[in-house]
Design a protein around this motif. Structure first.
Motif, PDB file in Angstrom:
ATOM      1  N   ASP A  36       0.834  -1.202   0.000  1.00  0.00           N
ATOM      2  CA  ASP A  36       0.000   0.000   0.000  1.00  0.00           C
ATOM      3  C   ASP A  36       0.870   1.254   0.000  1.00  0.00           C
ATOM      4  O   ASP A  36       0.594   2.219  -0.721  1.00  0.00           O
ATOM      5  N   LYS A  37       1.941   1.250   0.810  1.00  0.00           N
ATOM      6  CA  LYS A  37       2.863   2.392   0.845  1.00  0.00           C
ATOM      7  C   LYS A  37       3.541   2.567  -0.514  1.00  0.00           C
ATOM      8  O   LYS A  37       3.700   3.690  -1.001  1.00  0.00           O
ATOM      9  N   LEU A  38       3.941   1.439  -1.110  1.00  0.00           N
ATOM     10  CA  LEU A  38       4.586   1.498  -2.412  1.00  0.00           C
ATOM     11  C   LEU A  38       3.663   2.108  -3.459  1.00  0.00           C
ATOM     12  O   LEU A  38       4.066   2.992  -4.218  1.00  0.00           O
ATOM     13  N   TYR A  39       2.424   1.651  -3.508  1.00  0.00           N
ATOM     14  CA  TYR A  39       1.472   2.190  -4.485  1.00  0.00           C
ATOM     15  C   TYR A  39       1.203   3.670  -4.255  1.00  0.00           C
ATOM     16  O   TYR A  39       1.073   4.438  -5.204  1.00  0.00           O
ATOM     17  N   PHE A  40       1.140   4.086  -2.989  1.00  0.00           N
ATOM     18  CA  PHE A  40       0.947   5.507  -2.681  1.00  0.00           C
ATOM     19  C   PHE A  40       2.122   6.325  -3.212  1.00  0.00           C
ATOM     20  O   PHE A  40       1.930   7.361  -3.849  1.00  0.00           O
ATOM     21  N   LEU A  41       3.343   5.842  -2.967  1.00  0.00           N
ATOM     22  CA  LEU A  41       4.533   6.547  -3.447  1.00  0.00           C
ATOM     23  C   LEU A  41       4.593   6.579  -4.971  1.00  0.00           C
ATOM     24  O   LEU A  41       4.965   7.591  -5.569  1.00  0.00           O
ATOM     25  N   LEU A  42       4.221   5.475  -5.602  1.00  0.00           N
ATOM     26  CA  LEU A  42       4.239   5.430  -7.069  1.00  0.00           C
ATOM     27  C   LEU A  42       3.204   6.366  -7.671  1.00  0.00           C
ATOM     28  O   LEU A  42       3.464   6.996  -8.706  1.00  0.00           O
ATOM     29  N   ASP A  43       2.047   6.485  -7.033  1.00  0.00           N
ATOM     30  CA  ASP A  43       1.038   7.436  -7.520  1.00  0.00           C
ATOM     31  C   ASP A  43       1.551   8.866  -7.430  1.00  0.00           C
ATOM     32  O   ASP A  43       1.368   9.668  -8.348  1.00  0.00           O
ATOM     33  N   GLU A  44       2.203   9.184  -6.320  1.00  0.00           N
ATOM     34  CA  GLU A  44       2.761  10.529  -6.157  1.00  0.00           C
ATOM     35  C   GLU A  44       3.871  10.765  -7.177  1.00  0.00           C
ATOM     36  O   GLU A  44       3.957  11.835  -7.788  1.00  0.00           O
ATOM     37  N   LEU A  45       4.699   9.765  -7.383  1.00  0.00           N
ATOM     38  CA  LEU A  45       5.789   9.877  -8.346  1.00  0.00           C
ATOM     39  C   LEU A  45       5.255  10.068  -9.763  1.00  0.00           C
ATOM     40  O   LEU A  45       5.787  10.852 -10.542  1.00  0.00           O
ATOM     41  N   LYS A  46       4.193   9.358 -10.082  1.00  0.00           N
ATOM     42  CA  LYS A  46       3.586   9.478 -11.414  1.00  0.00           C
ATOM     43  C   LYS A  46       3.166  10.923 -11.686  1.00  0.00           C
ATOM     44  O   LYS A  46       3.368  11.440 -12.791  1.00  0.00           O
ATOM     45  N   ILE A  47       2.630  11.580 -10.689  1.00  0.00           N
ATOM     46  CA  ILE A  47       2.215  12.971 -10.838  1.00  0.00           C
ATOM     47  C   ILE A  47       3.434  13.872 -11.035  1.00  0.00           C
ATOM     48  O   ILE A  47       3.421  14.783 -11.867  1.00  0.00           O
TER      49      ILE A  47
END
Length: 61
Positions: A36-47
């Motif tokens: 869950d933390k990884l997906y949150f970070l990846l979503d932020e990174l994508k932006i």
């Protein structure tokens, strides 16, 4: 400022890899909280990288 945050995200992802891989290798279980933390970070990174022409090779790897 964006580059600083990208570096922070990269470091956080590197730290998460142990939390992700160790349970998978040892007990064949998935650490849902770490994913869950990884997906949150990846979503932020994508932006942050949207529209960027140059992205760190280390980050992409």
């Amino acid at each position: 400022m964006i580059n600083d945050r990208m570096i922070e995200i990269e470091e956080s992802i590197n730290k998460l890899t142990v939390d992700l891989l160790f349970p998978i290798r040892t007990s064949k279980t998935v650490n849902k909280e770490a994913f869950d933390k990884l997906y949150f970070l990846l979503d932020e990174l994508k932006i942050l990288i949207k529209g960027e022409l140059i992205i760190s090779r280390k980050l992409v790897g």
